[in-house]
Scaffold this motif. Sequence first.
Motif: not given
Length: 127
Positions: A57, A47, A62-63, A52-55, A50
Amino acid sequence: MSNVATITPNAHGFPDGQVGALAHHILGEMRRPQPKFALCCALSIVSFLSENRYAIKGWGTRLNLYQFVIGFTGAGKDAVYSQFMEIISKATYNGDPKESCTSGAALQRMLSENPNVYLFKDEIWEM
């Protein structure tokens, strides 16, 4: 002869892939092996790295990962922090691991400077 693959789950229930491999490594480094603590540590590392590169959709959220590792004195909770720091010290990342935060304002300032924060609090009743 059957051409059906046999899948053998690992002994600790760790997932396949990067998280499972990290959890196995961490478990092997612990003085008091705690599979659940090792999995929490592996999830924290993935985590944090990563960044905060992923969100989600459609939402753009952010995760975030929030964990509490609870155990008696001497259970090996400190291994989560020490293994986390050991592994990320060998990685290139944009984040800020901290052992404590002095106030809500300090936490807000930390997050405004860099939203990728790993905050480790050893004794929860001190909060």
